[in-house]
Scaffold this motif. Sequence first.
Motif, mmCIF file in Angstrom:
data_model
loop_
_atom_site.group_PDB
_atom_site.id
_atom_site.type_symbol
_atom_site.label_atom_id
_atom_site.label_comp_id
_atom_site.label_asym_id
_atom_site.label_seq_id
_atom_site.Cartn_x
_atom_site.Cartn_y
_atom_site.Cartn_z
ATOM 1 N N LEU A 18 0.857 -1.210 0.165
ATOM 2 C CA LEU A 18 0.060 0.145 -0.068
ATOM 3 C C LEU A 18 0.899 1.129 -0.162
ATOM 4 C CD1 LEU A 18 -2.619 -1.069 2.544
ATOM 5 C CD2 LEU A 18 -2.993 -0.802 0.168
ATOM 6 N N TYR A 19 2.278 1.472 0.460
ATOM 7 C CA TYR A 19 2.877 2.270 0.162
ATOM 8 C C TYR A 19 4.130 2.275 -0.187
ATOM 9 C CZ TYR A 19 0.177 3.229 4.894
ATOM 10 O OH TYR A 19 -0.168 2.978 5.630
ATOM 11 N N PHE A 20 4.272 1.066 -1.869
ATOM 12 C CA PHE A 20 5.324 1.018 -2.358
ATOM 13 C C PHE A 20 5.364 2.195 -3.475
ATOM 14 C CE2 PHE A 20 5.489 -4.077 -2.713
ATOM 15 C CZ PHE A 20 6.168 -3.899 -1.148
ATOM 16 N N ASP A 35 11.448 6.557 -0.566
ATOM 17 C CA ASP A 35 11.192 6.936 1.632
ATOM 18 C C ASP A 35 9.567 8.225 1.308
ATOM 19 O OD1 ASP A 35 12.866 5.233 1.446
ATOM 20 O OD2 ASP A 35 14.224 5.725 2.677
ATOM 21 N N ILE A 36 10.326 9.160 0.655
ATOM 22 C CA ILE A 36 9.669 10.402 1.022
ATOM 23 C C ILE A 36 8.315 10.131 0.593
ATOM 24 C CG2 ILE A 36 9.419 12.594 0.106
ATOM 25 C CD1 ILE A 36 11.721 12.036 1.647
ATOM 26 N N TRP A 37 8.110 9.330 -0.573
ATOM 27 C CA TRP A 37 7.013 8.888 -1.595
ATOM 28 C C TRP A 37 6.090 7.934 -0.334
ATOM 29 C CZ3 TRP A 37 4.335 8.675 -5.576
ATOM 30 C CH2 TRP A 37 3.066 7.748 -6.219
ATOM 31 N N SER A 38 6.447 6.927 0.694
ATOM 32 C CA SER A 38 6.369 6.320 1.576
ATOM 33 C C SER A 38 5.433 6.907 2.623
ATOM 34 C CB SER A 38 6.452 4.640 2.180
ATOM 35 O OG SER A 38 7.055 4.055 0.489
ATOM 36 N N PHE A 39 6.673 8.118 3.015
ATOM 37 C CA PHE A 39 5.691 8.772 4.392
ATOM 38 C C PHE A 39 5.263 9.896 3.355
ATOM 39 C CE2 PHE A 39 6.469 12.980 6.483
ATOM 40 C CZ PHE A 39 6.542 12.775 7.885
ATOM 41 N N ASP A 45 -2.052 8.792 4.506
ATOM 42 C CA ASP A 45 -2.973 7.920 5.537
ATOM 43 C C ASP A 45 -3.702 8.572 6.839
ATOM 44 O OD1 ASP A 45 -4.080 5.672 6.627
ATOM 45 O OD2 ASP A 45 -2.379 4.414 6.723
ATOM 46 N N MET A 46 -3.047 9.007 7.534
ATOM 47 C CA MET A 46 -3.542 10.086 8.496
ATOM 48 C C MET A 46 -3.895 10.663 8.600
ATOM 49 S SD MET A 46 0.638 9.711 10.342
ATOM 50 C CE MET A 46 0.308 11.183 11.748
ATOM 51 N N TYR A 47 -4.069 11.846 7.586
ATOM 52 C CA TYR A 47 -4.992 12.530 7.459
ATOM 53 C C TYR A 47 -6.383 12.566 7.014
ATOM 54 C CZ TYR A 47 -6.580 17.082 5.821
ATOM 55 O OH TYR A 47 -7.929 18.391 5.670
ATOM 56 N N GLU A 48 -6.269 11.352 5.755
ATOM 57 C CA GLU A 48 -7.409 11.171 5.082
ATOM 58 C C GLU A 48 -8.263 10.132 5.984
ATOM 59 O OE1 GLU A 48 -9.609 12.783 2.740
ATOM 60 O OE2 GLU A 48 -8.222 14.300 2.447
ATOM 61 N N GLY A 49 -7.626 8.965 6.612
ATOM 62 C CA GLY A 49 -8.160 7.770 7.189
ATOM 63 C C GLY A 49 -8.059 6.924 6.132
ATOM 64 N N ARG A 50 -7.272 6.528 4.908
ATOM 65 C CA ARG A 50 -7.689 5.000 4.653
ATOM 66 C C ARG A 50 -5.956 5.950 3.142
ATOM 67 N NH1 ARG A 50 -8.197 7.612 -0.930
ATOM 68 N NH2 ARG A 50 -9.416 8.907 -1.152
ATOM 69 N N THR A 51 -5.326 4.791 3.236
ATOM 70 C CA THR A 51 -4.246 5.099 2.295
ATOM 71 C C THR A 51 -4.558 5.466 0.561
ATOM 72 O OG1 THR A 51 -4.551 2.525 1.521
ATOM 73 C CG2 THR A 51 -3.169 3.019 4.140
#
Length: 71
Positions: A18-20, A35-39, A45-51
Amino acid sequence: YPPIHTGAKAFTVCGDPLYFAPEIVTQRGYDYGTDIWSFGCLLHDMYEGRTPFGVAETEETSLFKAITGHV
């Protein structure tokens, strides 16, 4: 990870799909930019509640098409 200044790429595949980043999905090799992309995916995910590209139940093929923009 390879040293930043050499332009070398890594090819290890690990982590949650999901973070690739697109470079990992297409197996072109990657550097610190992934790493920047995954971050960014994590922040989304943290802001919207979904990836941003799917959920854990999403079929991997569909997920990878969404990540690479081949929807």
